[in-house]
Design an enzyme around this catalytic site. Structure first.
Site, PDB file in Angstrom:
ATOM      1  CB  SER A 140     -22.985   6.139  42.364  1.00 26.92           C
ATOM      2  OG  SER A 140     -22.885   6.951  43.508  1.00 26.92           O
TER       3      SER A 140
ATOM      4  CE  LYS B 207      -2.001  -1.339   3.800  1.00 22.25           C
ATOM      5  NZ  LYS B 207      -1.308  -2.649   3.898  1.00 22.25           N
TER       6      LYS B 207
ATOM      7  CB  THR C  46      -5.972   2.571   6.039  1.00 20.37           C
ATOM      8  OG1 THR C  46      -6.231   1.618   5.001  1.00 20.37           O
ATOM      9  CG2 THR C  46      -6.688   3.869   5.711  1.00 20.37           C
TER      10      THR C  46
END
Length: 633
Positions: free
Chosen positions: A541, A37, A111
């Site tokens: 939490s 590529k 990529t």
């Protein structure tokens, strides 16, 4: 292709004008590792005469030092800029390069091929019009080839070039080329890629890159650059219905009010009837304004300012659409989600979502399934990890205009952003809205929260107690409710253990279950506040994101975060339920403070140090806070 225009020397202004009016093609190169590529892009830059003398000298030096082509130039080094890329001979990050020919301008994204860099590939493909998928002629169609092809299809790229590279290493065999093309064509048909052009190449030698090669006399198709120069890429958006997300309201003076943005679909002309979504109000286009003057027509891809004949309330995030072909408006969707975050996706955790120019709050419910992009197999899952792709239901906090991603990538695509770090953690593609989004509506009631508060004689409030196990949350909340009851207040205590006996008995203590636990409690607390009560919610939490989300859902004016600040050593010494001992022995997994994190509040409404403050004094401090807020007299 390779020669600079004579106009550069003869008439530079005419050359620049012609260059400015060239069309732009954005494309990506992808495929398996070491398919060539970066070499392909480097060779294109070299053949385009876009490598300057100093760059060429550096390339020659780098080729001798870290190149892979012996005494020859290693064109991949023009693209692989990271040290790790050069050392390994692979692409890691997305590299963008620009070049142009006499007919067109190009932006190419190189990529990565490795599976662990899937998110990088998705980033590069998100704006591409065409994909060049390389296959090493010696190896044929590989798993990575299939994975990237699936991602290309998923991301809506319909123009594909199958570049069968390194044909010089198989003696330019026509049989090898045709076998690879036939195998790939069968897979491409399965995933919906129908517009595939196959080209035999040798990127390093330059065969069929910019000029036809005598080594492939059996091939009569276009060279790669010929195809890139002539492929049609903009007709689909221009032929679709008009869409323009409003980026900003343009108000330079009292006499002008326009709406600026980029047209992402269709054609717009003065006199067209448009509708503003999600409000649904209609008007007529008066002018299409640009820096160069008014236009008689604007098409997809152009950034313009639109003025209307009517005064309509329009804000950033709204969408202008042609009145007779409207997008949908909904707040719940089915979508493909590519997870790009280092931490796994937690169902029901609130994320920020950017869709078009609008930013909303979004929650992903439990994924329907995740997709093995290597085999296309669908498997059940509770979450998504880095680089995984799943089909999920997603809910927004308000209705938004949308098109299915297959129809319009700009109005059908979105990104998910972590609320605390502001990093992009996911990319999504809307398939369709959910039917319940259209069929569920708010029912109007005659007795509202204000009426209930008047009847009770005090304002509603949610006191959210957070802190480690053993910090004293429940003790303080219980004492506070006793004092409030004595003052005649209508209260209810929601305790972490108590709700797990009924409402949340199906939940465990994984991060995902903790998120869902707090989400459910938040909704219950909101309903109780609407009933006019002072709600005391006592929960560890542990995650700041869920507490911040609870504040938003319940409302800032009705929410008070009380941090019961107790050092873990003190909480562990108290250990009223023996939980710390179990956690230390390894008998209790995911215990907050031991093997699961607790994120302390950054700016609580009230901080109580239980090492120096009794529950009675803490309750009196909270009552003073409530009086200061006007909740109670």
């Amino acid at each position: 292709m390779t020669q600079p225009s004579d106009l550069i020397a003869d008439d530079i202004e005419q050359y620049l004008a012609r260059h400015a009016n060239k069309s732009m093609l954005r494309f990506i190169t992808c495929g398996s590792v070491d398919d060539g590529k970066s070499t392909l892009i480097g060779r294109l830059l070299y053949e385009s005469k876009l490598v300057f003398e100093d760059q060429l000298s550096a390339l020659e030096a780098d080729s001798r030092k870290v190149g892979t082509q012996g005494d020859g130039l290693d064109f991949a080094l023009l693209v692989d800029g990271l040290a790790a890329e050069r050392e390994q001979g692979i692409t890691i990050d997305v590299a963008y390069r620009y070049f142009s020919t006499e007919r067109r301008k190009f932006v190419v994204a190189d990529t990565p091929g490795h599976e662990q860099y899937t998110r990088n590939m998705v980033t590069g493909a998100s704006t591409a019009d065409l994909a060049v998928i390389l296959v090493d002629a010696r190896k044929g169609v590989l798993t990575q080839t299939r994975r990237h092809s699936y991602l290309v299809s998923l991301l809506g790229i319909r123009n594909v070039v199958l570049a069968v590279n390194k044909l010089d290493l198989v003696d330019y065999s026509q049989d090898v080329f045709e076998e690879i093309v036939a195998e790939y064509a069968g897979f491409a048909a399965e995933i919906g890629l129908t517009d595939v052009v196959a080209i035999p190449l040798s990127a390093y030698m330059g065969d069929n890159l910019t000029e036809r090669s005598m080594n492939t006399a059996w091939y009569d198709g276009p060279t790669l650059i010929e195809h890139l120069e002539t492929v049609e890429i903009s007709s689909e958006l221009s032929s679709g219905p008009f869409r323009m997300p409003v980026q900003w309201v343009n108000r330079p003076d009292l006499d002008f009010r326009g709406f600026s943005g980029q047209i992402v679909g269709g054609i717009l002309r003065p006199g067209d009837r448009v509708r503003v979504l999600p409000s649904g109000k209609e008007s007529t286009v008066d002018r299409i304004v640009t820096m160069g003057g008014d236009l008689d027509e604007a098409i997809a891809g152009q950034s313009v300012t639109v003025t209307l004949t009517d005064e309509i309330d329009i804000s950033r995030g709204d969408v202008l659409a042609v009145a007779d072909a409207l997008p949908g408006v909904a707040d719940q969707f089915e979508a493909h989600v590519v997870w790009m975050g280092e931490h796994e996706m937690l169902p029901e955790r609130p994320y920020l979502c950017q869709i078009g120019t609008m930013t909303v709050q979004a929650r992903i419910t439990k994924p329907k399934h995740k997709i093995n992009v290597n085999t296309l197999e669908k498997t059940a899952t509770n979450t998504l990890a880095l680089n995984e792709i799943g089909v999920c239901n997603i809910s927004f906090d308000r209705p938004v205009p949308f098109d299915p991603y297959a129809d319009n990538r700009d109005t059908g695509g979105f990104i998910l952003i972590d609320r605390l770090t502001n990093t992009t953690v996911g990319a999504g593609m809307i398939a369709h809205s959910l039917r319940r989004s259209d069929n569920i509506h708010w029912q109007a009631v005659d007795v509202d929260g204000q009426a209930r508060a008047t009847l009770n004689g005090h304002r509603p409030q949610v006191l959210w107690f957070t802190g480690l196990s053993g910090s004293g949350k429940s003790t303080i909340a219980n004492e506070l409710e006793r004092q409030l009851y004595a003052l005649g207040c209508h209260t209810y205590l929601l305790d972490g253990d108590n709700v797990r006996h009924g409402l949340n008995r199906d939940l465990g203590f994984t991060e995902a279950d903790r998120v869902e636990n707090i989400r459910r409690v938040t909704e219950v607390a909101r309903l109780m506040a609407d009933a006019g009560l002072v709600v005391l919610a006592s929960f560890i939490s542990p995650f700041r994101a869920e507490r911040d989300a609870a504040r938003e859902v319940i409302g800032v004016d009705q929410f008070c975060e009380v941090f019961i600040d107790t050092p873990i050593a003190v909480a562990e010494q108290r250990d009223p339920k023996g939980l710390y001992k179990k956690a230390r022995r390894g008998d209790l997994a995911n215990f907050t403070g031991i093997d699961s994190p607790y994120e302390s509040p950054e700016a609580p409404d009230l901080r109580i140090d239980t090492t120096t403050t009794s529950s009675e004094d803490a309750s009196r401090q909270i009552i003073a806070l409530l009086r200061g807020r006007g909740v109670i007299a």
